[in-house]
Design a protein around this motif. Structure first.
Motif, PDB file in Angstrom:
ATOM      1  N   MET A 496       0.805  -1.215   0.000  1.00 18.41           N
ATOM      2  CA  MET A 496       0.000   0.000   0.000  1.00 18.41           C
ATOM      3  C   MET A 496       0.844   1.274   0.000  1.00 18.41           C
ATOM      4  SD  MET A 496      -3.078  -0.821   2.692  1.00 18.41           S
ATOM      5  CE  MET A 496      -4.437  -1.921   2.297  1.00 18.41           C
ATOM      6  N   PRO A 564     -11.421  -8.420   2.195  1.00 18.94           N
ATOM      7  CA  PRO A 564     -11.079  -7.014   1.977  1.00 18.94           C
ATOM      8  C   PRO A 564     -10.310  -6.423   3.161  1.00 18.94           C
ATOM      9  CG  PRO A 564     -13.329  -7.181   2.729  1.00 18.94           C
ATOM     10  CD  PRO A 564     -12.826  -8.592   2.611  1.00 18.94           C
ATOM     11  N   LYS A 567      -8.004   0.726   3.524  1.00 22.12           N
ATOM     12  CA  LYS A 567      -6.785   1.534   3.500  1.00 22.12           C
ATOM     13  C   LYS A 567      -6.992   2.803   4.321  1.00 22.12           C
ATOM     14  CE  LYS A 567      -3.354   3.430   0.256  1.00 22.12           C
ATOM     15  NZ  LYS A 567      -3.017   3.608  -1.172  1.00 22.12           N
ATOM     16  N   ARG A 570      -9.683   5.943   4.020  1.00 15.25           N
ATOM     17  CA  ARG A 570     -10.972   5.610   3.426  1.00 15.25           C
ATOM     18  C   ARG A 570     -11.934   5.132   4.512  1.00 15.25           C
ATOM     19  NH1 ARG A 570     -11.870   5.124  -2.069  1.00 15.25           N
ATOM     20  NH2 ARG A 570     -10.034   5.503  -3.375  1.00 15.25           N
ATOM     21  N   ASP A 574     -15.645   1.252   2.273  1.00 17.76           N
ATOM     22  CA  ASP A 574     -14.944   1.332   0.982  1.00 17.76           C
ATOM     23  C   ASP A 574     -13.595   0.622   1.075  1.00 17.76           C
ATOM     24  OD1 ASP A 574     -14.636   1.996  -1.634  1.00 17.76           O
ATOM     25  OD2 ASP A 574     -14.096   4.090  -1.285  1.00 17.76           O
ATOM     26  N   GLU A 576     -10.499  -2.202   0.207  1.00 15.85           N
ATOM     27  CA  GLU A 576      -9.771  -2.689  -0.969  1.00 15.85           C
ATOM     28  C   GLU A 576      -9.818  -4.207  -1.017  1.00 15.85           C
ATOM     29  OE1 GLU A 576      -5.839  -1.052  -1.106  1.00 15.85           O
ATOM     30  OE2 GLU A 576      -6.617   0.882  -1.770  1.00 15.85           O
ATOM     31  N   PRO A 577      -9.840  -4.818  -2.216  1.00 19.27           N
ATOM     32  CA  PRO A 577      -9.862  -4.141  -3.513  1.00 19.27           C
ATOM     33  C   PRO A 577     -11.173  -3.377  -3.701  1.00 19.27           C
ATOM     34  CG  PRO A 577     -10.220  -6.484  -3.802  1.00 19.27           C
ATOM     35  CD  PRO A 577      -9.862  -6.286  -2.370  1.00 19.27           C
ATOM     36  N   LEU A 578     -11.056  -2.154  -4.222  1.00 21.94           N
ATOM     37  CA  LEU A 578     -12.220  -1.285  -4.338  1.00 21.94           C
ATOM     38  C   LEU A 578     -13.244  -1.879  -5.293  1.00 21.94           C
ATOM     39  CD1 LEU A 578     -10.430   2.191  -4.591  1.00 21.94           C
ATOM     40  CD2 LEU A 578     -11.372   1.088  -2.548  1.00 21.94           C
ATOM     41  N   ASP A 599     -12.130   5.617  -7.924  1.00 23.37           N
ATOM     42  CA  ASP A 599     -11.372   4.456  -7.452  1.00 23.37           C
ATOM     43  C   ASP A 599      -9.872   4.635  -7.584  1.00 23.37           C
ATOM     44  OD1 ASP A 599     -11.110   4.354 -10.152  1.00 23.37           O
ATOM     45  OD2 ASP A 599     -12.115   2.418 -10.416  1.00 23.37           O
ATOM     46  N   ASP A 601      -6.596   6.493  -5.711  1.00 23.71           N
ATOM     47  CA  ASP A 601      -6.128   7.192  -4.506  1.00 23.71           C
ATOM     48  C   ASP A 601      -5.345   8.441  -4.874  1.00 23.71           C
ATOM     49  OD1 ASP A 601      -7.216   5.477  -2.613  1.00 23.71           O
ATOM     50  OD2 ASP A 601      -5.615   4.027  -2.948  1.00 23.71           O
TER      51      ASP A 601
END
Length: 601
Positions: A496, A564, A567, A570, A574, A576-578, A599, A601
């Motif tokens: 990330m 999921p 991050k 967020r 919401d 990730e994966p978005l 989608d 960042d």
């Protein structure tokens, strides 16, 4: 008649119901250990590291509900306890720590020097911020007063560890028993004001339930600490609203429980997060709503909901002042008392949440824990989500699990389908590597049969010496090792934020790559190995059926991640994966934040 101080102390602890000790010998702890050994009602287990002693006492309480004691000598023995003590403190686990100290006449006192006696360390000061009470005994006549006070403090209110430091010369002192000052009985306080307060809390709660259309019940570790587990199913039945849980209480409810959405938070599932984030009323009981639960910033959490927070610790409900988050109603009381008053007065509201319940069930169907688990390539290297699903199908009701930190913990929390009376235990707030093996040993002193440890190749190395303890006591522990040859969860952070450079988290980045099969075989474990998905059902069956100490090495792809995961920056809905933005927006009832409008960042 004179008796040795340490004998009087251990005898008193036994009379108070504390009979299990985890101890490592040292010059300043020997008299305590000898007194335990010579007392017919007490027993001790010797781990190989003081950190394990503290974590074992922690694990013992979590499975038994009974206090245990960890004992270490002065200096490095005492300081080695710190990680275990802090884990218990942050998870509100009561336990007694007794440290030996250098003889009083060798103490540095107020000389200003760093150390006078050999291995002298001010453990009381070191542990003052991670215990509810820490005291050095200076007057032997006060020992029963101090021990009694410490035990009361450990178990009262929000529980936690306490520490008593005893100089060596006091431990060995011969004293008249009649000279020891005895604790006096407590006078019970009147309950009238408390009952009035609880009735008011119930009235506010039902008024809010009657005036909101999307309520959710959020449950945390306080449910267990307050002995409220048996009250939750009746409460769910009466309220008939969606339920989300923190990781610490994921084992609370069987997977098929009515209205259960699963775990919420930064590593929760999408259905649970869509539920709580889109709610208009959150009734949070026994969860301190930490950053893992709320995400960061906290202001994004359930941002269109009114929040009612039940916590015995007033500091926890008040901390949101500095987090730019409003807690609309702060109920500072025991969770058990609060739930009981709701059950007693449940007829004061009429639930009409049919549309909301339909929506939450739709989220649960639309967003399974891990879509790939239904499309597993049987010849591919082990998919951890598929493995966890298979593990949950084979494990019986009543099974106890311990876990270390890392991806294995997250995969279990997301994908394991719990059955009735199964327990899953971890030091959820301090979450140290090495906790699982150590705490499992403590639990085995109370519950011998089929404890399963979930660990990783990074975590297991932190307490590997305890395999000798397991062999010595013939503990039938079952160890499942998710072996991704490094520190997978930290690698996900490097994905990330640090351009996929796996320094200190991979073999190439500097870590060792041990042959764990050979290591466990050296300690007389029966070993198994899984490399591919097709092997999972049969190997798991054989592993689970074997009666003695058992080890399973599960090879995991280097690139497997926790999915999921939210991050930083967020909101929890919401992750990730978005999701495709159209799909994401179609599942939002409240307005989405600007950060979720695209989608990228």
């Amino acid at each position: 008649m004179k008796k040795k101080f340490s004998d009087l102390l251990i005898n008193y602890l036994s009379k108070k119901g504390l009979n299990q000790f985890f101890a490592i010998s040292g010059g300043a702890s020997l008299h305590l250990i000898h007194s335990i050994a010579e007392n017919k009602k007490t027993s001790f287990l010797c781990p190989q590291h003081e950190q394990t002693a503290a974590m074992a006492a922690d694990g013992y309480f979590r499975v038994s509900g009974k206090l245990a004691c960890a004992i270490a000598t002065s200096g490095p023995g005492a300081t080695n306890l710190v990680t275990g003590i802090s884990s218990a403190y942050y998870d509100s686990i009561p336990m007694l720590i007794i440290t030996g100290q250098v003889a009083s006449f060798r103490s540095k006192r107020d000389t200003g020097v760093r150390q006078m006696g050999f291995q002298e360390t001010e453990i009381v000061n070191i542990c003052s911020t991670i215990t509810k009470y820490a005291k050095q005994i200076k007057n032997p006549q006060n020992i029963l007063l101090e021990i009694n006070k410490a035990l009361d403090i450990s178990l009262s209110g929000r529980p936690g560890p306490v520490l008593i430091d005893i100089p060596d010369d006091i431990q060995r002192m011969m004293i008249e028993e009649k000279e020891i000052r005895k604790p006096t009985k407590k006078i019970k306080k009147q309950q009238k004001k408390s009952d009035e307060k609880l009735s008011n809390y119930a009235r506010i709660t039902f008024n809010n339930l009657n005036n909101h259309s999307r309520p959710v019940l959020a449950l945390g570790w306080g449910i267990h600490l307050s002995n409220s587990r048996e009250l939750i199913l009746p409460l769910i039945e009466k309220l008939n609203i969606p339920v989300v849980v923190t990781w610490a209480i994921r084992d609370l409810l069987p997977e098929n429980t009515k209205n259960l959405m699963g775990g919420f938070g930064t590593h929760g599932n999408r259905a649970a997060n869509f539920t709580i984030q889109n709610s208009d009323l959150v009734i949070a009981i026994g969860t301190r709503l930490d950053s893992k639960a709320t995400g960061s910033p906290a202001s994004t959490f359930a941002r269109k909901a009114k929040i009612l927070m039940v916590d015995i610790d007033e500091c926890e409900t008040s901390k949101f002042k500095i987090l730019d988050k409003i807690i609309h109603h702060k109920f500072n009381c025991d969770a058990n008392n609060f739930i009981n008053i709701l059950l007693k007065n449940h007829n004061k509201f009429d639930p009409t949440y049919e549309d909301w319940l339909i929506q939450t069930k739709k989220w649960k169907k639309t967003f399974p824990i891990h879509p790939k688990k239904y499309l597993v390539n049987k010849q591919a290297k082990t998919n951890p989500y598929y493995f966890v699903k298979q593990l949950s199908s084979i494990c019986r009701a009543g099974q106890t699990f311990f876990s270390d930190t890392g991806c294995g913990l997250a995969w279990m929390m997301q994908a394991f389908e719990f059955k009735k009376n199964q327990r899953f235990i971890h030091a959820f707030n301090n979450t140290p590597m090495g906790y699982g093996l150590s705490a499992s040993i403590g639990a085995s002193a109370f519950k011998k049969n089929k404890i399963i440890l979930i660990s990783g190749d990074g975590s297991i190395l932190m307490s590997l010496q305890e395999l000798a303890t397991i062999e010595r006591h013939k503990i039938p522990l079952k160890v499942i090792l998710f072996n991704n040859h490094g520190h997978g969860m930290v690698r996900q952070t490097q994905d990330m934020w640090l351009d996929n450079n796996y320094y200190a988290t991979s073999i190439k980045g500097g870590l060792p790559d041990p042959n764990f099969i050979s290591i466990f075989e050296a300690f007389n474990f029966k070993t198994f190995r899984i490399d591919k998905n097709f092997q999972i059902p049969q190997v798991l069956k054989d592993f689970y059926a074997y009666p003695g100490p058992t080890f399973l090495n599960v090879e995991i792809n280097f690139g497997e991640r926790v999915i999921p995961q939210v991050k930083y920056g967020r909101p929890n809905e919401d992750a990730e994966p978005l999701l495709d933005r159209k799909i994401f927006e179609s599942n939002m009832i409240i307005p989405s934040l600007d950060v979720s409008k695209n989608d990228i960042d």
